[in-house]
Scaffold this motif. Structure first.
Motif, short mmCIF file in Angstrom:
data_model
loop_
_atom_site.label_atom_id
_atom_site.label_comp_id
_atom_site.label_asym_id
_atom_site.label_seq_id
_atom_site.Cartn_x
_atom_site.Cartn_y
_atom_site.Cartn_z
N LEU A 249 125.02 -1.60 -37.94
CA LEU A 249 124.61 -1.31 -39.08
C LEU A 249 125.82 -1.18 -40.25
CD1 LEU A 249 121.97 -0.29 -37.35
CD2 LEU A 249 121.59 -1.20 -39.31
N LEU A 250 126.47 -0.38 -39.60
CA LEU A 250 127.85 0.46 -40.67
C LEU A 250 127.74 -0.40 -41.27
CD1 LEU A 250 129.09 3.41 -38.99
CD2 LEU A 250 127.24 3.24 -40.32
N ALA A 251 128.30 -2.00 -40.84
CA ALA A 251 129.79 -2.36 -41.80
C ALA A 251 128.59 -3.42 -42.47
CB ALA A 251 129.84 -3.92 -40.21
N LEU A 252 127.20 -3.59 -41.81
CA LEU A 252 126.34 -4.21 -42.72
C LEU A 252 125.91 -3.37 -44.40
CD1 LEU A 252 124.22 -6.24 -43.47
CD2 LEU A 252 123.00 -5.48 -42.33
N ALA A 253 125.69 -1.77 -44.14
CA ALA A 253 126.34 -1.34 -45.28
C ALA A 253 127.01 -0.97 -45.66
CB ALA A 253 126.38 0.50 -44.64
N GLY A 254 128.12 -1.30 -45.60
CA GLY A 254 129.74 -1.40 -45.89
C GLY A 254 129.38 -2.79 -47.30
N VAL A 255 129.09 -4.01 -46.39
CA VAL A 255 129.16 -5.00 -47.01
C VAL A 255 128.36 -4.19 -48.21
CG1 VAL A 255 128.26 -7.34 -47.36
CG2 VAL A 255 129.67 -6.28 -45.19
N VAL A 256 127.10 -3.88 -48.39
CA VAL A 256 126.11 -3.83 -49.36
C VAL A 256 127.19 -2.89 -50.45
CG1 VAL A 256 123.88 -2.86 -50.30
CG2 VAL A 256 124.24 -4.19 -47.80
N LEU A 257 127.43 -2.08 -49.84
CA LEU A 257 127.72 -1.37 -50.91
C LEU A 257 129.31 -2.01 -51.84
CD1 LEU A 257 128.69 2.47 -48.97
CD2 LEU A 257 127.08 1.86 -51.06
N LEU A 258 130.47 -3.32 -50.92
CA LEU A 258 131.18 -3.40 -51.68
C LEU A 258 130.32 -4.43 -53.03
CD1 LEU A 258 133.62 -4.11 -49.28
CD2 LEU A 258 133.89 -2.42 -50.48
N ILE A 259 129.38 -5.26 -52.12
CA ILE A 259 129.02 -6.12 -53.25
C ILE A 259 128.41 -5.11 -54.79
CG2 ILE A 259 125.96 -7.56 -53.38
CD1 ILE A 259 127.08 -8.52 -50.86
N MET A 260 127.51 -3.97 -54.02
CA MET A 260 127.38 -3.13 -55.27
C MET A 260 128.14 -2.94 -56.40
SD MET A 260 124.32 -0.46 -53.35
CE MET A 260 123.51 -0.15 -54.76
N VAL A 261 129.64 -2.34 -55.76
CA VAL A 261 130.41 -1.63 -55.86
C VAL A 261 131.13 -3.55 -56.97
CG1 VAL A 261 132.97 -1.38 -56.34
CG2 VAL A 261 131.01 -0.29 -55.37
N LEU B 278 127.38 -0.65 -30.47
CA LEU B 278 127.52 -2.03 -31.23
C LEU B 278 126.39 -2.34 -31.87
CD1 LEU B 278 129.52 -4.42 -31.54
CD2 LEU B 278 127.42 -5.58 -29.38
N GLY B 279 125.14 -1.86 -32.19
CA GLY B 279 124.27 -1.82 -32.97
C GLY B 279 124.84 -1.07 -34.16
N ARG B 280 124.81 0.50 -33.68
CA ARG B 280 125.47 1.32 -34.84
C ARG B 280 126.04 0.43 -35.61
NH1 ARG B 280 126.40 5.28 -31.85
NH2 ARG B 280 124.24 6.09 -31.43
#
Length: 394
Positions: free
Chosen positions: A12-24, A7-9
């Motif tokens: 973290l992957l979901a958070l990384a995806g959100v950060v990537l979407l924000i950057m894009v 669940l923690g992994r």
């Protein structure tokens, strides 16, 4: 509660995806006008692309599959339709800009000279003269003063020329980059857009509601962007050239003032429901008739009648007859659409004439389709619009 490593992994992957979407999203926001124009060009060229895909092929090609058929159709659409259309519209815009400057009086030659004169009157001296004190200027001889003034003029001229060259080069580079992005984006939307949308819906749409939403939005955007706005652009281009040609042969008393600007306004007027471009060319015809009567050239009224007939047939009827059959959407309320055309450019600039209707369609269909699903949890494929709630007396 026992901590789950899995669940923690995933978190973290979901958070990384959100950060990537924000950057894009931040990167794409810098090219928002270009992306909006790309969407418009895609919907404007898609009917041509699909028509090419339906053309009968020679028997030699039917015996074996044609490699890269979609890519060839997309390239042909862009080369033979989209590029000439973009060039024609760009040329038309360059014709209209001087008319706008002359009409509103800002940015014209006289106002430029006036602003430069006012700036000089304010006490600022050009180039090397700003570094020379008043007492030193007063003690200079005539020959020395003339030499200083000549050097200041040459340096000022060289500075203006270099600034103009660098500014023009930077503007041209930026313009070519954006044109390349628009054409490349249109090409890949034509060839791979349906496949990308299909993958997204198959992956994330378990209920089928997003597929219904995407289908309705696609139909409405195709109707609005290809039908109404393309009709307005084509009408504006035709109006500019027809009115300019009319001024070449008409007497001076009944010539159209600011003909390219009036032609562009006829295209914009076609977006207005019911009255359309008549709100532009009928007052112009009345103005020309009054001018002919006031100047005592009543024979010139025949030219006014010619202007009305040519405008009605060539500018008003023919573009509408050719493009209107493609306009089939009726889910977006015409009143809301009119306000989207008006408020879009005010809020976002020139590209708002495309972005306003796009946002309107997305918001309207979200409330028609997604909101009922959120409230009830069921998918209703029966599409409604505001016209369904009109009440009439029996």
């Amino acid at each position: 509660m026992e901590y789950s490593t899995d669940l923690g992994r995933r978190a973290l992957l979901a958070l990384a995806g959100v950060v990537l979407l924000i950057m894009v999203g931040l990167v794409l926001s810098q090219f928002l006008p270009t992306l909006v124009f790309t969407v418009f060009l895609y919907y404007a060229s898609r009917p041509i692309y699909r028509r090419l895909g339906k053309l009968p092929l020679p028997e030699s090609f039917l015996k074996r599959p044609v490699p890269y058929q979609k890519q060839i159709h997309a390239a042909a659409t862009i080369f033979f339709f989209l590029l000439p259309f973009v060039v024609l519209v760009s040329y038309t815009v360059f014709l209209v800009i001087p008319e706008l400057q002359a009409f509103f009086g800002e940015g014209g030659l006289a106002s430029t000279y006036l602003s430069q004169f006012q700036a000089l009157q304010g006490g600022s001296l050009p180039g090397p003269l700003a570094d020379i004190g008043l007492s030193e200027l007063l003690t200079m001889g005539p020959a020395e003063l003339i030499d200083v003034l000549q050097n200041a003029t040459v340096q000022s001229w060289l500075g203006r020329v270099s600034d103009t060259l660098f500014g023009s080069l930077s503007l041209l580079t930026s313009l070519l980059l954006r044109v390349f992005i628009m054409l490349a984006g249109t090409y890949y939307l034509l060839t791979d857009g349906p496949r990308l949308v299909g993958w997204f819906l198959d992956t994330f749409d378990g209920s089928g509601i997003l597929r219904e939403f995407a289908a309705v939005v696609d139909d409405e955007l195709s109707s609005i962007l290809f039908g109404n706005i393309l009709n307005a652009l084509v009408t504006g281009v035709i109006g500019i050239f027809v009115f300019t040609l009319y001024n070449l042969i008409a007497p001076g008393s009944v010539q159209i003032p600011f003909a390219p600007l009036v032609g562009a306004l006829t295209g914009i007027g076609s977006l207005i429901p019911v009255v359309g471009m008549k709100i532009v060319y009928l007052p112009v015809a009345a103005l020309l008739a009054v001018s002919a009567i006031v100047t005592g050239q009543t024979a010139a009224l025949a030219w006014v009648a010619l202007f009305l007939v040519v405008t009605l047939v060539v500018v008003d009827t023919i573009p509408d007859f050719l493009i209107r059959p493609y306009v089939s959407g009726d889910l977006t309320h015409v009143g809301l659409l009119m306000f989207a055309y008006i408020l879009g450019p005010i809020a976002f600039g020139f590209y708002g004439i495309f972005l306003g209707p796009i946002l309107l369609v997305l918001i309207a269909q979200f409330f028609y389709i997604i909101v009922p699903y959120i409230i009830t949890g069921s998918v209703d494929t029966t599409q409604t619009s505001l016209s369904d709630y009109d009440s009439t007396e029996s």
